[in-house]
Design an enzyme around this catalytic site. Structure first.
Site, PDB file in Angstrom:
ATOM      1  N   TYR A   1       0.854  -1.191   0.000  1.00 26.52           N
ATOM      2  CA  TYR A   1       0.000   0.000   0.000  1.00 26.52           C
ATOM      3  C   TYR A   1       0.893   1.246   0.000  1.00 26.52           C
ATOM      4  CZ  TYR A   1      -3.987  -3.029   1.378  1.00 26.52           C
ATOM      5  OH  TYR A   1      -4.958  -3.997   1.449  1.00 26.52           O
TER       6      TYR A   1
ATOM      7  N   HIS B   1      -0.541 -11.767   0.939  1.00 22.76           N
ATOM      8  CA  HIS B   1      -1.567 -10.935   0.290  1.00 22.76           C
ATOM      9  C   HIS B   1      -2.336 -11.712  -0.784  1.00 22.76           C
ATOM     10  CE1 HIS B   1      -2.231  -6.360  -0.358  1.00 22.76           C
ATOM     11  NE2 HIS B   1      -3.354  -7.011  -0.564  1.00 22.76           N
TER      12      HIS B   1
HETATM   13  N1  LIG Z   1      -6.521  -8.346   0.945  1.00 23.79           N
HETATM   14  C1  LIG Z   1      -6.800  -7.683  -0.137  1.00 23.79           C
HETATM   15  O1  LIG Z   1      -6.505  -8.111  -1.270  1.00 23.79           O
HETATM   16  C2  LIG Z   1      -7.509  -6.375  -0.017  1.00 23.79           C
HETATM   17  C3  LIG Z   1      -8.021  -5.765  -1.167  1.00 23.79           C
HETATM   18  C4  LIG Z   1      -8.670  -4.568  -1.015  1.00 23.79           C
HETATM   19  C5  LIG Z   1      -8.791  -3.976   0.244  1.00 23.79           C
HETATM   20  N2  LIG Z   1      -8.266  -4.568   1.351  1.00 23.79           N
HETATM   21  C6  LIG Z   1      -8.355  -3.950   2.689  1.00 23.79           C
HETATM   22  O2  LIG Z   1      -9.732  -3.729   2.979  1.00 23.79           O
HETATM   23  C7  LIG Z   1      -9.957  -2.353   3.252  1.00 23.79           C
HETATM   24  C8  LIG Z   1     -11.352  -1.968   2.811  1.00 23.79           C
HETATM   25  O3  LIG Z   1     -11.516  -2.112   1.417  1.00 23.79           O
HETATM   26  P1  LIG Z   1     -11.551  -0.865   0.413  1.00 23.79           P
HETATM   27  O4  LIG Z   1     -10.831   0.286   1.032  1.00 23.79           O
HETATM   28  O5  LIG Z   1     -11.062  -1.318  -0.897  1.00 23.79           O
HETATM   29  O6  LIG Z   1     -13.095  -0.568   0.255  1.00 23.79           O
HETATM   30  P2  LIG Z   1     -14.259  -0.046   1.210  1.00 23.79           P
HETATM   31  O7  LIG Z   1     -13.834  -0.069   2.618  1.00 23.79           O
HETATM   32  O8  LIG Z   1     -15.477  -0.757   0.791  1.00 23.79           O
HETATM   33  O9  LIG Z   1     -14.460   1.433   0.724  1.00 23.79           O
HETATM   34  C9  LIG Z   1     -13.606   2.487   1.074  1.00 23.79           C
HETATM   35  C10 LIG Z   1     -14.129   3.741   0.383  1.00 23.79           C
HETATM   36  O10 LIG Z   1     -15.453   3.996   0.849  1.00 23.79           O
HETATM   37  C11 LIG Z   1     -15.545   5.321   1.297  1.00 23.79           C
HETATM   38  N3  LIG Z   1     -16.398   5.324   2.475  1.00 23.79           N
HETATM   39  C12 LIG Z   1     -16.169   4.769   3.697  1.00 23.79           C
HETATM   40  N4  LIG Z   1     -17.212   4.953   4.514  1.00 23.79           N
HETATM   41  C13 LIG Z   1     -18.139   5.631   3.783  1.00 23.79           C
HETATM   42  C14 LIG Z   1     -19.432   6.137   4.062  1.00 23.79           C
HETATM   43  N5  LIG Z   1     -19.997   5.962   5.254  1.00 23.79           N
HETATM   44  N6  LIG Z   1     -20.103   6.782   3.063  1.00 23.79           N
HETATM   45  C15 LIG Z   1     -19.543   6.945   1.843  1.00 23.79           C
HETATM   46  N7  LIG Z   1     -18.316   6.504   1.516  1.00 23.79           N
HETATM   47  C16 LIG Z   1     -17.621   5.857   2.480  1.00 23.79           C
HETATM   48  C17 LIG Z   1     -14.142   5.779   1.619  1.00 23.79           C
HETATM   49  O11 LIG Z   1     -14.008   7.137   1.326  1.00 23.79           O
HETATM   50  P3  LIG Z   1     -13.482   8.201   2.439  1.00 23.79           P
HETATM   51  O12 LIG Z   1     -12.064   7.827   2.784  1.00 23.79           O
HETATM   52  O13 LIG Z   1     -13.616   9.491   1.732  1.00 23.79           O
HETATM   53  O14 LIG Z   1     -14.422   8.039   3.611  1.00 23.79           O
HETATM   54  C18 LIG Z   1     -13.301   4.950   0.646  1.00 23.79           C
HETATM   55  O15 LIG Z   1     -13.164   5.632  -0.581  1.00 23.79           O
HETATM   56  C19 LIG Z   1      -8.817  -1.670   2.492  1.00 23.79           C
HETATM   57  O16 LIG Z   1      -8.647  -0.330   2.878  1.00 23.79           O
HETATM   58  C20 LIG Z   1      -7.669  -2.583   2.783  1.00 23.79           C
HETATM   59  O17 LIG Z   1      -7.144  -2.357   4.075  1.00 23.79           O
HETATM   60  C21 LIG Z   1      -7.644  -5.790   1.235  1.00 23.79           C
END
Ligand SMILES: NC(=O)c1ccc[n+]([C@@H]2O[C@H](COP(=O)([O-])OP(=O)(O)OC[C@H]3O[C@@H](n4cnc5c(N)ncnc54)[C@H](OP(=O)(O)O)[C@@H]3O)[C@@H](O)[C@H]2O)c1
Length: 294
Positions: free
Chosen positions: A59, A118
């Protein structure tokens, strides 16, 4: 608030809600332009009771870990649960050790609570080598627990046979929209085998469809659609989630997803009726072509 915790039969616990950090500190390259706001967002999350922070060496090419390292200075490390990930190309024995050491340095800590490959190791890297290195890191006290990300049942089972330690989680894309983990039996398998499903992408990166049944449930429970979506995830046995947010208003909204329950009938209706469900992740589809035979 105290974020509720789930505990496996093995005794291993995770809070139902942790902080994701993908895109904090950049995507695949370091981006320093939002450092102050992102450090403040991580501190705000901790101040609001979040203890599980999820990151990865990839990241922001390590900058996400540096931001977390900066943010957690001054907090009691023993009350935090920090998870990081080793990339698929760094999973030969010596590379795993080197990656872990580098993550610890960037995070400014001497141990990780959870260390996670990962992806399944790249072709040419022996999973047995990866698991031996993870076991060594546990023996050294550099990591407390081993998890996995984005793996099929067969790959998870194969990895488990190669380690003396219990694999405590499979971190996968799982949300009302993305149901690959359900469709491929991974949720059932994890429930039956005492493994957490850590649901990433719970809000579909902020693009989860708001309308339809989500809107209906939001009105019924006097909650927002995203609070319903997060509550639906954590209503399921062994499932916890790690949404990413840098906005205080979103953090506070999301935390209101905790501490109350959807009725079993409404959980069932959301499971069945949520519109436009997909049975393969667009972002990290599991690799069935290369799957290990059962
Ligand atoms: N293991 C893997 O391969 C893998 C892959 C992807 C992700 N991950 C992990 O999982 C975490 C979560 O997944 P993700 O970040 O891809 O997606 P997510 O958590 O579904 O979405 C994050 C996005 O949603 C927005 N958001 C959050 N709360 C909100 C709300 N209440 N209303 C509107 N928008 C909102 C955030 O914007 P703002 O920041 O502007 O609030 C951000 O842009 C990652 O950050 C990472 O740590 C792991």
């Amino acid at each position: 608030m105290d974020v509720p915790v789930k505990t496996l039969k093995s005794g291993f616990s995770l809070p139902v809600y942790g902080l994701g950090t993908w895109q904090m500190g950049g995507r695949w390259e370091a981006d320093h332009s939002n450092d102050a706001a992102e450090i403040a967002a991580i501190k705000a999350a901790i101040d609001h009771g979040i203890t599980h922070i999820d990151t990865a060496e990839s990241y922001g090419a390590g900058h996400s870990e540096e931001l977390i390292g900066e943010a957690i200075k001054g907090y009691d490390r023993s009350k935090l649960f920090i998870a990081s990930k080793v990339s698929a190309w760094n999973q030969r024995y010596d590379d795993v050790v080197r990656s872990c050491e580098a993550s610890l340095k960037r995070l400014g800590t001497d141990y990780l609570d959870l260390y996670i490959p990962h992806r399944f190791p790249e072709p040419g890297i022996d999973i047995a080598d990866t698991m031996r290195a993870l076991d060594w890191l546990v023996e050294q006290g550099m990591i407390k627990h081993i998890g996995f990300c984005n793996v099929t049942i067969n790959r998870l089972a194969a990895a488990q046979k190669l380690t003396a330690n219990k694999i405590v989680c499979n971190q996968l894309e799982y949300s009302l929209s993305y149901r690959e983990a359900e469709a491929r039996g991974i949720i059932d398998y994890c429930q039956q085998n005492d493994v957490f499903v850590v649901a990433w992408g719970p809000l579909q990166k902020g693009a989860l469809e708001h309308g339809g049944i989500l809107q209906e449930m939001a009105a019924k429970y006097d909650k927002t659609p995203y609070q319903i979506a997060l509550n639906w995830l954590i209503s399921q046995e062994n499932v916890v989630t790690i949404p990413k947010t840098t906005q205080l208003a979103h953090l506070e909204e999301n935390l209101e997803a905790l501490g109350w329950e959807l009725s079993p009938e409404d959980i069932y209706r959301l499971t069945k009726e949520f519109q436009g469900q997909k049975t393969t992740s667009d972002r990290v589809p599991l690799d069935y072509a290369a799957d290990i035979p059962a």
